[in-house]
Design a protein around this motif. Structure first.
Motif, PDB file in Angstrom:
ATOM      1  N   GLY A 140      56.272  47.766  44.392  1.00 17.11           N
ATOM      2  CA  GLY A 140      55.235  47.413  45.336  1.00 17.11           C
ATOM      3  C   GLY A 140      54.260  46.460  44.667  1.00 17.11           C
ATOM      4  O   GLY A 140      53.954  46.598  43.483  1.00 17.11           O
ATOM      5  N   ILE A 141      53.789  45.482  45.407  1.00 18.77           N
ATOM      6  CA  ILE A 141      52.839  44.509  44.859  1.00 18.77           C
ATOM      7  C   ILE A 141      51.434  44.881  45.313  1.00 18.77           C
ATOM      8  O   ILE A 141      51.155  44.969  46.513  1.00 18.77           O
ATOM      9  CB  ILE A 141      53.193  43.083  45.305  1.00 18.77           C
ATOM     10  N   ARG A 142      50.558  45.140  44.339  1.00 20.08           N
ATOM     11  CA  ARG A 142      49.169  45.504  44.655  1.00 20.08           C
ATOM     12  C   ARG A 142      48.337  44.272  44.993  1.00 20.08           C
ATOM     13  O   ARG A 142      47.440  44.318  45.831  1.00 20.08           O
ATOM     14  CB  ARG A 142      48.535  46.238  43.463  1.00 20.08           C
ATOM     15  N   GLY A 143      48.605  43.165  44.304  1.00 19.26           N
ATOM     16  CA  GLY A 143      47.840  41.952  44.511  1.00 19.26           C
ATOM     17  C   GLY A 143      48.472  40.805  43.756  1.00 19.26           C
ATOM     18  O   GLY A 143      49.317  41.001  42.884  1.00 19.26           O
ATOM     19  N   LEU A 144      48.037  39.586  44.081  1.00 22.77           N
ATOM     20  CA  LEU A 144      48.594  38.385  43.471  1.00 22.77           C
ATOM     21  C   LEU A 144      47.469  37.475  42.993  1.00 22.77           C
ATOM     22  O   LEU A 144      46.610  37.051  43.778  1.00 22.77           O
ATOM     23  CB  LEU A 144      49.466  37.650  44.485  1.00 22.77           C
ATOM     24  N   PHE A 145      47.473  37.181  41.686  1.00 25.99           N
ATOM     25  CA  PHE A 145      46.450  36.369  41.030  1.00 25.99           C
ATOM     26  C   PHE A 145      47.153  35.165  40.398  1.00 25.99           C
ATOM     27  O   PHE A 145      48.012  35.325  39.534  1.00 25.99           O
ATOM     28  CB  PHE A 145      45.756  37.218  39.959  1.00 25.99           C
ATOM     29  N   ILE A 146      46.808  33.952  40.845  1.00 25.18           N
ATOM     30  CA  ILE A 146      47.421  32.727  40.326  1.00 25.18           C
ATOM     31  C   ILE A 146      46.322  31.819  39.805  1.00 25.18           C
ATOM     32  O   ILE A 146      45.339  31.559  40.500  1.00 25.18           O
ATOM     33  CB  ILE A 146      48.223  31.991  41.412  1.00 25.18           C
ATOM     34  N   PRO A 181      38.986  32.317  27.648  1.00 26.06           N
ATOM     35  CA  PRO A 181      39.720  33.589  27.737  1.00 26.06           C
ATOM     36  C   PRO A 181      38.880  34.737  28.269  1.00 26.06           C
ATOM     37  O   PRO A 181      39.376  35.560  29.034  1.00 26.06           O
ATOM     38  CB  PRO A 181      40.169  33.843  26.291  1.00 26.06           C
ATOM     39  N   GLY A 182      37.611  34.795  27.869  1.00 27.74           N
ATOM     40  CA  GLY A 182      36.753  35.878  28.340  1.00 27.74           C
ATOM     41  C   GLY A 182      36.481  35.786  29.827  1.00 27.74           C
ATOM     42  O   GLY A 182      36.527  36.795  30.549  1.00 27.74           O
ATOM     43  N   ALA A 183      36.200  34.579  30.304  1.00 27.78           N
ATOM     44  CA  ALA A 183      35.916  34.393  31.725  1.00 27.78           C
ATOM     45  C   ALA A 183      37.158  34.661  32.574  1.00 27.78           C
ATOM     46  O   ALA A 183      37.069  35.274  33.647  1.00 27.78           O
ATOM     47  CB  ALA A 183      35.398  32.976  31.969  1.00 27.78           C
ATOM     48  N   LEU A 184      38.298  34.219  32.096  1.00 24.62           N
ATOM     49  CA  LEU A 184      39.541  34.465  32.834  1.00 24.62           C
ATOM     50  C   LEU A 184      39.857  35.954  32.858  1.00 24.62           C
ATOM     51  O   LEU A 184      40.236  36.509  33.903  1.00 24.62           O
ATOM     52  CB  LEU A 184      40.685  33.683  32.198  1.00 24.62           C
ATOM     53  N   ALA A 185      39.691  36.622  31.715  1.00 19.68           N
ATOM     54  CA  ALA A 185      39.938  38.070  31.659  1.00 19.68           C
ATOM     55  C   ALA A 185      39.007  38.820  32.604  1.00 19.68           C
ATOM     56  O   ALA A 185      39.420  39.794  33.247  1.00 19.68           O
ATOM     57  CB  ALA A 185      39.758  38.577  30.232  1.00 19.68           C
ATOM     58  N   ALA A 186      37.752  38.379  32.684  1.00 18.45           N
ATOM     59  CA  ALA A 186      36.793  39.037  33.577  1.00 18.45           C
ATOM     60  C   ALA A 186      37.225  38.914  35.037  1.00 18.45           C
ATOM     61  O   ALA A 186      37.106  39.874  35.812  1.00 18.45           O
ATOM     62  CB  ALA A 186      35.403  38.445  33.378  1.00 18.45           C
ATOM     63  N   LEU A 187      37.742  37.743  35.418  1.00 21.68           N
ATOM     64  CA  LEU A 187      38.228  37.562  36.788  1.00 21.68           C
ATOM     65  C   LEU A 187      39.417  38.475  37.075  1.00 21.68           C
ATOM     66  O   LEU A 187      39.504  39.091  38.135  1.00 21.68           O
ATOM     67  CB  LEU A 187      38.647  36.110  37.011  1.00 21.68           C
ATOM     68  N   ILE A 188      40.333  38.563  36.111  1.00 25.22           N
ATOM     69  CA  ILE A 188      41.523  39.412  36.284  1.00 25.22           C
ATOM     70  C   ILE A 188      41.123  40.879  36.394  1.00 25.22           C
ATOM     71  O   ILE A 188      41.605  41.616  37.268  1.00 25.22           O
ATOM     72  CB  ILE A 188      42.503  39.199  35.110  1.00 25.22           C
ATOM     73  N   ALA A 189      40.231  41.321  35.493  1.00 31.45           N
ATOM     74  CA  ALA A 189      39.799  42.726  35.497  1.00 31.45           C
ATOM     75  C   ALA A 189      39.080  43.075  36.797  1.00 31.45           C
ATOM     76  O   ALA A 189      39.298  44.150  37.374  1.00 31.45           O
ATOM     77  CB  ALA A 189      38.903  42.993  34.293  1.00 31.45           C
ATOM     78  N   LYS A 190      38.219  42.171  37.262  1.00 24.98           N
ATOM     79  CA  LYS A 190      37.488  42.415  38.511  1.00 24.98           C
ATOM     80  C   LYS A 190      38.458  42.505  39.693  1.00 24.98           C
ATOM     81  O   LYS A 190      38.320  43.375  40.566  1.00 24.98           O
ATOM     82  CB  LYS A 190      36.476  41.294  38.750  1.00 24.98           C
ATOM     83  N   PHE A 191      39.445  41.631  39.711  1.00 23.34           N
ATOM     84  CA  PHE A 191      40.445  41.635  40.775  1.00 23.34           C
ATOM     85  C   PHE A 191      41.230  42.944  40.772  1.00 23.34           C
ATOM     86  O   PHE A 191      41.387  43.599  41.811  1.00 23.34           O
ATOM     87  CB  PHE A 191      41.384  40.449  40.582  1.00 23.34           C
TER      88      PHE A 191
END
Length: 346
Positions: A163-169, A319-329
């Motif tokens: 199952g796919i929970r979400g998609l981040f590109i 890397p920190g800003a991208l990781a923050a976006l991924i974690a928040k998502f």
């Protein structure tokens, strides 16, 4: 079916330091893969071995799909900024031809074969649900995976896969008319004859002077020789620099499959099933038009769009800003899942 569940040892450099390719690959394993049967296999005469790095419970891991050309090593600077393996289980991989995976010279490299590998890994690890995090050309792998599910459903077959929970590109190709790769980068590499590919980028002094290499970073980012050497080390593993050309046909792949891999259609087909987030870097020369087109064509339909400063290698510059976006998502997905389960219980 092999059992790949197990503890993964090894670490990568701490925040603020140059990430070590050797340390990154030491934290994973090379597992058998048979491209003919499209399956992970555990025998001595296995056709190929691919790199896999897992952290935490794989059953619900976030699938981090690699970018071109740095492969899974591209996530090395992002990983220390992400939640721990308990809060966010993680799966990293290298496609055939990348990183610590085998790099056969006579292999047909394509978006479809990359999607085959992802599905094989998911099946072998018995992954039940996942969030797809795709960087760069892995966006096309995601589009292929989503299209396959629709086609299977149309044939009355099970969709297949977790199952796919979400998609981040992020910094990926979405629309065939949105690619903006400078002519001297992937378009030129794709046209190189086989005899020239085997000498590509050697020695290191030549590699760092290749026109497209420094184009991956923004003008304001001063990439060091140490960073370039680690990137070179990751690419050259298993005699793999030829993949810079062999794997550079993904834009042509996308255009040839334009109708099947139309992001607008796929977004509309799946937006009621799981959330999408599309992001881009302000100075990305390769896919900078994609986010603008996404906003124009799908923004009114609720597509979430985010932007970050820097060049194409956001994984390296931000890397920190991208990781923050991924974690928040991912945390937002977890809250939605918990809320839905609570409603079902009531």
């Amino acid at each position: 079916m092999t059992n790949l569940i197990g503890a993964v040892a090894g670490t990568v450099a701490y925040k603020g330091q140059t990430s070590s390719a050797q340390a990154w690959f030491a934290g994973g394993e090379r597992v058998g893969y048979d491209p003919q049967s499209r399956a992970i296999v555990a025998r001595e005469d296995v056709p190929l071995r691919i790199f896999l790095r897992r952290e935490g419970d794989p059953g619900h891991a976030v699938s981090f799909l690699p970018g071109f050309p740095d492969g899974s090593f591209g996530w090395a600077k992002v990983r220390p900024h992400l939640p721990n393996a308990t809060e966010m289980p993680k799966l990293f991989l290298d496609y055939v031809g990348m990183g610590d995976s085998d790099k056969p010279k006579d292999y047909f490299y394509s978006t479809a074969e990359r999607a085959d590998l992802v599905e094989a890994i998911w099946q072998d690890l018995s992954i039940q649900s996942t969030t797809l995090v795709a960087f760069d050309f892995s966006s096309l792998v995601v589009l292929e995976l989503l299209r396959r599910r629709l086609e299977r459903s149309e044939r009355g077959e099970p969709a297949g896969g977790p199952g796919i929970r979400g998609l981040f590109i992020f910094n990926g190709g979405l629309f065939t008319d949105g690619h903006s790769h400078p002519w001297y980068t992937t378009p030129m590499l794709h046209r190189l004859p086989s005899r020239a590919r085997r000498r590509l980028g050697r020695p290191f002094a030549l590699f760092k002077r290749m026109p497209g290499v420094r184009k991956m970073w923004s003008n304001g980012y001063h990439v060091t020789d140490a960073e370039l050497r680690e990137l070179y080390s990751a690419l050259d593993r298993h005699d793999g620099l030829f993949y810079l050309a062999a794997g550079a046909g993904f834009v042509a792949d996308h255009k040839a499959q334009g109708d099947r891999m139309d992001f607008s259609h796929l977004f509309k087909a799946y937006r009621d099933q799981f959330p999408f987030l599309v992001g881009g870097s302000d100075e990305d020369p390769f896919e900078h038009r994609q986010v603008d087109l996404a906003q124009e064509r799908l923004g009114k339909l609720g597509l979430q769009i985010e932007r970050l400063p820097g060049g194409h290698l956001t994984t390296n510059e931000q890397p920190g800003a991208l990781a923050a976006l991924i974690a928040k998502f991912e945390r937002g997905l977890a809250r939605k899942t918990a809320s839905r389960k609570h409603g079902e219980q009531l």
